[in-house]
Each structure stands twice: as C-alpha cells, then as structure tokens.
Design an enzyme around this catalytic site. Structure first.
Site, short mmCIF file in Angstrom:
data_model
loop_
_atom_site.label_atom_id
_atom_site.label_comp_id
_atom_site.label_asym_id
_atom_site.label_seq_id
_atom_site.Cartn_x
_atom_site.Cartn_y
_atom_site.Cartn_z
N GLY A 168 0.83 -1.19 0.00
CA GLY A 168 0.00 0.00 0.00
C GLY A 168 0.87 1.24 0.00
N SER A 169 0.31 2.37 -0.42
CA SER A 169 1.02 3.64 -0.31
C SER A 169 0.84 4.18 1.10
CB SER A 169 0.49 4.63 -1.34
OG SER A 169 0.81 4.16 -2.63
N GLY A 170 1.54 5.29 1.39
CA GLY A 170 1.45 5.88 2.72
C GLY A 170 2.63 5.55 3.59
N HIS A 171 3.59 4.77 3.05
CA HIS A 171 4.78 4.38 3.81
C HIS A 171 6.03 5.06 3.28
CE1 HIS A 171 2.13 1.36 5.36
NE2 HIS A 171 2.02 0.75 4.19
N LYS A 221 5.47 -8.03 2.53
CA LYS A 221 5.24 -7.90 3.97
C LYS A 221 4.05 -8.78 4.34
CE LYS A 221 5.20 -3.30 3.82
NZ LYS A 221 5.41 -3.39 2.37
N ASP A 243 -1.30 -8.25 0.93
CA ASP A 243 -0.05 -8.28 0.16
C ASP A 243 0.27 -9.69 -0.28
OD1 ASP A 243 1.57 -5.51 0.35
OD2 ASP A 243 0.36 -5.76 2.14
N HIS A 291 -0.12 0.86 9.44
CA HIS A 291 -1.32 1.15 8.65
C HIS A 291 -2.35 1.90 9.45
CE1 HIS A 291 0.49 -2.25 6.49
NE2 HIS A 291 0.08 -1.61 5.44
#
Ligand SMILES: Nc1ncnc2c1ncn2[C@@H]1O[C@H](COP(=O)(O)OP(=O)(O)O)[C@@H](O)[C@H]1O
Ligand SMILES: Nc1ncnc2c1ncn2[C@@H]1O[C@H](COP(=O)(O)OP(=O)(O)O)[C@@H](O)[C@H]1O
Ligand SMILES: [Mg+2]
Ligand SMILES: [Mg+2]
Ligand SMILES: [Mg+2]
Ligand SMILES: [Mg+2]
Lengths: 206, 331, 331, 206
Positions: C54-57, C105, C110, C219
């Site tokens: 996911g994005s945001g990391h 991960k 994922d 998350h």
C-alpha cells in the site's frame, strides 16, 4: 546611591528571581510575536549567572558584571544572549578600575551598555526591542536628578508598555510586520525585570 | 505536548549523543560542546565550512556534515542560536589554515552570535568569511528592518559552498559561490499545524481544522497571514507565485527545486506538490535541472512545507552535481 | 483532516508523478500502472528485486529503487495492497531472465495479491521467488493465525537482497540471503498520534494527550495496548525489551539498529531514542555495527517510531556495506 | 429461481448501490479492527464493476461474473480484492458453459466460490472473516429447500452479526487478538450486502 559589590551580586540574584517566576509569561510574550523561547533563554542564562556570582568572591562591581557577562553570553544564545552579554560586558569594562561605584559611574556604565547593545543589534530606539527600555532608563540615570527606586521602575515600566503599540522593525517580531502591533516586546519585559530588580536593590539599601 | 524526550533541558545534548552514535564514522562531538565536526577535521588544505543555528531543524545542521558539504555544525538550544563560545570551538577545530567559512541564516540571534565568534577567531589569527542566507520571500525586504529570514535555501548554500571548498576553492571563491546562491535562491513556506518547543510545553499558535498559516518560517513563529486550507495545487501555486514574482528573474532560466517538508507532512504530499511545481515551471518555460524532495530544514513536528527555487548557471550545476557524502545529503 | 492533496482519489497517481519528476535519472513509471522501475530496467544478468505494498509508507517503497536495492516498487492505494495486474507488470518489466525476487510484507492482502501475480508470472515462464517479512514482535507468533506483521525490517531485506542480487547472486542465493534477514530481524513500534487515510477523512483511533499506543503497525491500525506516555528512555526500553526477549538470540551478538520514524516525529527525538538503544545494547555486550536513524517506513503523518534489530554475520555486514544508490538509501 | 444475464448484471448494480451508500460505515468498521480502507476499497471496486457490466453485452451469467471478477481483482487490492475476485472468478468458471442458470447451478457456483476463497485466504469458518458469511450462505443454498429472498437475508445477516463475538485469527484484525472481539467484521458486512442485493434481485423476479 553607590553600588557595592554585594549589591551587584544581589542585583543578579533578584533579576534571576523575577525571571524564574515570570519564565512562562516571557515565553508567552515571545510566542505571540517571536519563537517562544525567551523565557527559556532568560531562565537558563540568569540561573547560571546567579550560581556563578553568588559562589564567587569579587573585589569590584566590574568583576561581578564581567562574570555575569561571560555566563550570559555563553548560556543564553539567541538574540538576547549577545545583547545582555554585551550590556554586562560594557558595564564591567566601564567600571573596570573603579573600587567603588557612584551613581554617575553607574549611569555611565548603563550608557555604555546601551551603546554596545545598539551597535551589536544594529537597532535604534522605537524598533520594538529591549533598546526601547534601555534607552529611557539610560537617559533617566544620566539626568541625575531625583534618581530613586520608584522612579526607575516607573520609567522602565512605561517604556516596556510603550512597545505594545509599535511595529517591530528589528528582531524576529519584524517578520510579522503590522501583526506585531498590540503585543509587548518580550526582551523589553525581561529588561524591565532587570531594572525592577535594581530598584529593589536600591530600596533595600535605603 | 507529546514528545519522545526525557527532560526538556537534556534534549539537545541527548540528540547530539544519539547522532554521534549513529554516525561514528562520519562525525565526532567536540567534548563539552554542542559542536559536531567531520571525523577527519581539520581537512588539510581545504577551506572549512561551518553552519549551525538553533536545534529543531534536523537533519539541519549536523546531517550535512561530510565530504563535499559541512566541516562542522553548531547546535543551539531548540530554536535558539548557539552561543559564540560554541561557534568559536567549531571554527578552531576545523580550520586547516585555509580559513573558515560561516553559513549564517538571517536571524538577529544567529548573526550576532556567529559574528562575535568570528571576531574572536580573527583575533586569534584565523581567516573567517561568512554569508547570510535570506531566501524567504514571505517577509518584505527592506534595508530598515531585520530583512528576510533564511530557511530551506540554506541547504543549497551548504551544498554549493561545500562543493566549492572540496574542489579546492579559496576562502574568497567559496564566499563568492555562496553569495551567488543567496542572490539566486528564493523560498516560501506554509504550515498546516504548529509545533511545540519541548521546554515551552505548548505551540506558539493554534490553527482551526480548516486553516493554514502562510509565509511561515522554521521556528514555529506565526506566518504572515492565515487562510482557509486549499487543494494542494492552489497552495503550491500561491507559494510558487510569490517566489517567482520576487526579485530573481527566473524567466526562461534553469532552476534547482526543493520541496521541503517541515516535519509532519507525509512525503506523498511533498511529491504531490513537486508534481505541480514541475508542471507549472515547465508551462512557463523554466527548466528544472535538479529536484530535492524531502525533509531538509524542518521545524520540529510542524506540518507544512516550503518551496525553494534556485536559478542555476553552469558552475552551480556542476557544484550541485559534485560528490557529497553527508548523512542527510548524498550525491 | 488537513492534508496537502487535491482529490483523495488522485493521491497515489499524483504522488507517483511527483516522484518520477523528482528522480528522472533513477526511476521511470510503467505507463498506465502504479509501478516505478529502475530507469535502466531490466538490468542484464541480474536477479531483479520487486517490492511494494500500500502507499502511505514513503519513502517505502519507491524510494528504495536503485542500484544495490530494488528494481521495481509497486504502489497500491493508501494502505491497500496493490492488485496482481500491477505486480505482474513490475515483474515483466524487470526480469532479465535471471528471475525475479518478491519482497512481501506479511499482510493477507499483500501476500494474496503478490502470490497471484507470481502464479501468473510463472505461467508465463518467469522464475519467481519470494520472502515474507514478519519482523513485528508486537503480535504473537502462531501458526494458526495470520502471524506477524512486516514493518521497518523490510528495509533491511531490500538492502541485503538487493546487494546480493547486485553482487551476482542467483535467485536461490538472493532468497537465502533475504530469509536470513527475516530470521534475524525483530521490530516493535509505538504511536503518539494516529494518522488519517485521505479518503477516510478521520483517523482509526484517538489518543488522549497523555496516552500512547504500543505495538503499532504501519497502517494506522490500533496497537496491541494503550499506555500512559512515558519518558523517551522508558518507551525505548519497553520496545527494546520485547525485541530482545523474542526468539532471536541477540546475546553477545553483532547487530544493525534501525530507529524508524513513523511520519511526524522530529528527527531529534529519534536520535534521543538511538542514544538509549546504543547505551543499553552496549551494557548488554551487544555490538552495534550499523545504525540507521530516520524515516524509512512511515505510516502517513503518524507520530511515533519503531526499533528494529537485525543480528548480523560477516556476510550480512558486507551486504549492508555494499554500495547502494536509491533516492532514500545511500551507502 | 433461475438467474438470467439481466439479473446477474442487476446483482452487481444493486451490490454497488449498497456499497456506495454504506461506504463510510464499512470504513468505520475497518477502522475499529483494521486499517480503515474497506469502504474505500469496496466502493472503488464495485463502482468500476458496475460500470463495466452495465455497459457490456453478455450471453451468459458466467460472462457477467468473469468481467466482474477481473474488475474487482484489478481495482480493489488489499485482502478483499483477491477474495471477491476469486469468488466471482470461481462462479464464472463453474457457470462457464451454462446458457441458463438454475438454482442448483447457482448453489454449486457459490460453493466453488467459497472453496476458492478459503484456499486463497487460507481461512476457515470462525476466524472472523467474510468466510463466516459465505459458508452458511453456501450451505443454505445447497440445502435447496425453502430458498427464498427473505431467508437468504436472514442467514447472511445472522452470520455477519455472529462475527461480532469472535476473536480474529485471520486478516488484519488478527493482530488485535482479544481486542478484535465486540466488533463486526467489515468484510462480512460487505458480503452481507452482496447477498442482500441478491435477495433484492430475487424479490423483483418474483
Ligand atoms: N537587533 C536587536 N536589537 C536589540 N534587541 C533585539 C534585537 N533583536 C531582538 N532583540 C530583542 O531580543 C528579544 C528576543 O530574545 P530571544 O527570544 O531570547 O531571542 P530570539 O529572538 O533569537 O529567539 C526581543 O524581544 C527583542 O527585545
Ligand atoms: N485470510 C482471509 N480470508 C478471508 N477473508 C479475509 C482474510 N483476510 C481478510 N479477510 C477479509 O477482508 C476484510 C478486509 O478487507 P480490506 O479492508 O478491504 O483489506 P485489508 O485488510 O487488506 O485492508 C476483512 O474484514 C475480512 O473479512
Ligand atoms: Mg525568541
Ligand atoms: Mg530563539
Ligand atoms: Mg488495507
Ligand atoms: Mg482494510
């Protein structure tokens, strides 16, 4: 009014006491138009200055001021550190070889302090800085007549309050331009405490 | 105020210890000071670059210590310029005989404390030169006032002065290179949330859920005006416009861009801003040669960002490209 | 929710555009996808490393694209695993014939999405191997459940698998190196404030002014418990203790340390934590060979941090030291 | 109960309507025990699925499901994407060559979907996932007796609500362990909407 070594030490101690009990207020003033560290800076500096001068032996008032200058210069930082450091350094230099300090000597010392600060900060009166307090106080002391504790506090307090209505053109508050109006200058307030402490010293000596 | 700290009075010391432990091959702490220097300082036959200022701007300034950038960084208390005795320690430790160059941001405190140290160093026979960085266009420029603040553009000064010194430039040449950066660099920032100095316990200002503070510096001070929050493109446009309109003629020029996060802004948002800046500059026929997106000059945990443009010439491009190996800046 | 975004639906696309514009020499976007690959992919004769999630990391995962690290990063929506069709595009674009290694991960999403892509790739004749990273000790390990999360330790997998591949390692050797990292890496995190997915508009949980959430993932999910906030040393001790007590025997060993900021924590605070970690490990006779302090695997604008320890042997130390030139990771 | 191509399309449309109007609720459920994106994921996926199937022509129910599967698989992501994608893919494969779909056919398709999902997610009934809804629904459909819209909703709803009292051992909620108790599983809720939409399709056909 003569200043003794003991009184010089007491002056630093009393200033520290006022700074410590008004630490948060000074910070609040700086939060409004600066970066909010003035209370922290002054408290750190004068705490150390008091520790130094009350634990040392001095022959002259100039000696007390020299140590005060060194500590303030190396502990405060920011804009106020070099300015207060310069003030005490200039006073100590002016009084260097004086075994006793008359009122005229002291007035001369404050005048020297003011000049040093103006030069260091490239500031003039009316720019909403601590100069706005030092200037009228220096004039008042130089004047020589009716110099007493009550008047000193009056002059310094009025000057400090006068900074409320001016627009800053020096120091961090200058970035706010018109928005700096309506707030008392933090450095003028700490300078007011300095002279209030001096007045207290004088009162005790009366 | 929630912070991962022990005692507020110990923050700077403990931070410097943590840095020294993190980069043992790159930096060392001058004992008893708040100065970090290059592990191998003084570097023979090189002009040394010293920067610094209040803490709270990490990775500035110690993160820029390394080959091709700084020789020393002097840390003050949080948002408080370091004292002259600390600056002079740095100067003494890094001078190899070629002289020392001071990078000073235009704050009364920084200017005074660094200049006092400079006077002391010169009295000791060390050649010292300096530049005063004032890239922030949020503040009106006027010779009667303090002038403008130095913000993220300072990182370009570190890079270019550092590269010039690494390339064997003389003190005078380093100063000229740095002055060219200052003359050609403009920045402006915005905050979405304030920040809190550990010892102060509360932030300098409050923002409503739909407000932003435009024209912000890097010390948690209020900005020059408050506005309703807007889409990223509109915010970027507002800042970019002010930067472009200012006294540097960016027309048809080549520029380096920095989109600098102030502390709490996710990198994703910085990239969204970068996208807008690039598309807008390309529309205007301005050619972006280098881009830097990330946290370079922060204001503790403030949310927000600044945009910096530096107009570059051939020499500046080369110096930007030159090798650099600081913890927070690699080429 | 205050964010520097335009439309929440466009955040990932605009971020990827901004990244591609920021690093035009290093990465390129596979048109019509959310995949960034090395500019020069596929790299001849090299096993390719693909990561993502996911994005945001950010800077994970695209910030780790570059020589010595990743060949491709696949971005999902905010905190949402990317879909198999995106992953397969990445695999196809980077395979040089030596095979492709997936760093996944341990999140159901994922794992499923990457494995589906892997099945598709294998059907096309591409050799694919994978590792599942699960370094987070906050979650009990049990073969009956989902198992543990993968968090900041993933960056060590990128580095070591990437270095092994760059050194000419075969797909099998890369997999072994990555598995060694997973077997020897443990992490745990804490949050001081939550974060908000742009499209969700509000955070997953709220914390009082004196609370922290211990055992947090990346998350924005609630952690494993809530506690009163404590001094930095006590928080670090709590996390470190859990990491050390876990199944890796760190006794008298050599370790690499990562103190990872989750998004809004000032770097100064991370260094304060690093100081404690180092002093504590040295007390215990554990020797720190490498230290990484900064934002490596974030959770949008969450305040907090994680501590990762990786027990290293000679080979791992060499691979850690090997050259790497990704935007967010340099050696 | 036979399923027509038109009904299959309507099923997707009605599911999308329910998902869109409950987007925030699904996100809230996921915020409590997951990462708070389930509403966003479902809304993105079913929006596209509806757009696809309502603008295409189909010969078979299997065809509708195949396109639905492809869109869900490539638009949702996360855990729910592969699961819903697998569900529709397995249904489409089971129904591939069937020109018309009887109730028994449909029951078989759902059974296949369930098996595919269990395999893909390595999950069993009772682990607080969407499987907890699909399992009893598949059993109910297979049973064949008294299969009607009202009953279907009843079975699915009860199953969804049953997830409230279980501890998660699969999916993101599993990280919360005991703390996952007391919250309805978001994926079970979106699966409930799917079957509620199906019941609505049946009702209209009555
Ligand atoms: N150029 C200057 N000349 C004289 N006084 C100044 C000048 N600049 C700032 N000051 C004084 O310093 C005060 C701020 O001190 P402080 O907050 O400790 O330092 P800083 O502004 O660096 O944070 C101001 O309120 C003002 O009175
Ligand atoms: N292993 C699994 N098997 C079946 N269903 C699962 C599994 N893992 C998660 N789920 C379902 O997926 C839902 C979460 O979906 P979503 O929030 O869209 O994805 P993510 O968890 O990746 O954020 C859960 O509520 C649960 O019903
Ligand atoms: Mg201040
Ligand atoms: Mg300050
Ligand atoms: Mg998710
Ligand atoms: Mg979710």
């Amino acid at each position: 009014m003569v200043m003794t070594v003991e009184q010089a030490v007491t002056w630093v101690e009393k200033t520290n006491a006022l700074v410590q009990s008004n630490k948060e207020y000074l910070t609040e003033l700086d939060q409004a138009i600066g970066d909010g560290d003035h209370g922290l800076n002054m408290s750190r500096g004068f705490q150390e200055a008091e520790a130094k001068v009350s634990s040392s032996e001095y022959e002259t008032v100039g000696g007390v001021f020299k140590d005060t200058a060194t500590v303030l210069m190396s502990k405060i930082g920011g804009a106020s550190g070099p300015l207060y450091g310069t003030a005490f350094l200039k006073m100590s230099m002016f009084l260097r070889d004086k075994p006793s300090v008359t009122q005229a000597d002291f007035a001369g010392a404050v005048e020297e302090a003011l000049n040093g600060m103006k030069q260091r900060g490239k500031a003039e009166q009316g720019e909403k800085t601590m100069i706005d307090v030092w200037h009228p106080v220096a004039d008042f002391l130089k004047n020589g007549q009716n110099v007493n504790a009550g008047k000193l506090v009056e002059v310094a307090e009025k000057a400090m309050e006068g900074t409320k209505d001016t627009v800053a053109t020096k120091g961090r508050a200058a970035y706010l331009q018109e928005r700096s109006k309506g707030h008392i200058d933090p450095g003028s307030t700490s300078s007011f405490y300095l002279f209030q402490a001096l007045a207290d010293v004088w009162k005790e000596g009366e | 105020m929630k912070k991962v700290i022990n005692n507020p009075d110990d923050v700077v010391r403990e931070m410097l210890e943590g840095m020294t432990l993190a980069y043992p091959e790159q930096v060392r702490n001058l004992e008893g000071t708040t100065v970090l220097v290059r592990k191998d300082a003084p570097v023979d036959n090189k002009v040394a670059i010293v920067s610094g200022g209040g803490s709270g701007h990490e990775p500035a300034h110690a993160g820029y210590i390394g080959p091709g950038m700084l020789d020393a960084a002097v840390a003050g208390e949080m948002f408080t310029s370091p004292t002259p005795d600390q600056v002079i320690e740095a100067i003494r430790a890094v001078d190899s005989g070629q002289g020392v160059f001071l990078v000073i941001k235009n704050y009364t405190g920084d200017v005074m404390n660094f200049e006092m140290a400079r006077e002391m160093a010169e009295a000791e026979g060390i050649s010292v030169e300096q530049v005063i960085v004032n890239d922030d266009v949020a503040v009106e420029d006027s010779s009667f006032t303090t002038g403008r603040r130095g913000i993220a553009g300072t990182v370009f000064v570190h890079k270019i002065a550092g590269a010039k010194a690494a390339a064997g430039g003389s003190l005078k040449e380093v100063k000229e290179a740095a002055e060219k950066v200052v003359a050609n660099t403009r920045s402006m920032g915005v905050a979405l949330s304030p920040c809190t100095i550990p010892g102060a316990g509360k932030p300098n200002f409050q923002l409503e859920d739909d407000e932003m503070e435009v024209g912000i510096g890097i010390h948690g001070e209020p900005g020059t005006k408050r506005e309703k929050i807007a889409p990223a493109d509109d915010i970027a446009e507002e800042l970019l416009q002010k930067v472009l309109e200012d006294s540097v003629d960016f027309d048809k020029s080549e520029v380096a861009v920095m989109v600098n996060g102030l502390g709490a802004t996710p990198e994703s948002e910085l990239f969204i801003v970068n996208r807008y800046v690039h598309s807008k500059l390309s529309e205007k026929g301005i050619n972006v040669t280098h881009t830097f997106v990330g946290e370079y000059m922060t204001s503790l945990e403030m949310a927000g960002f600044s945009i910096t443009l530096m107009k570059v010439d051939e020499e500046m491009k080369q110096l930007l490209d030159a090798e650099a190996a600081a913890p927070a800046f690699h080429r």
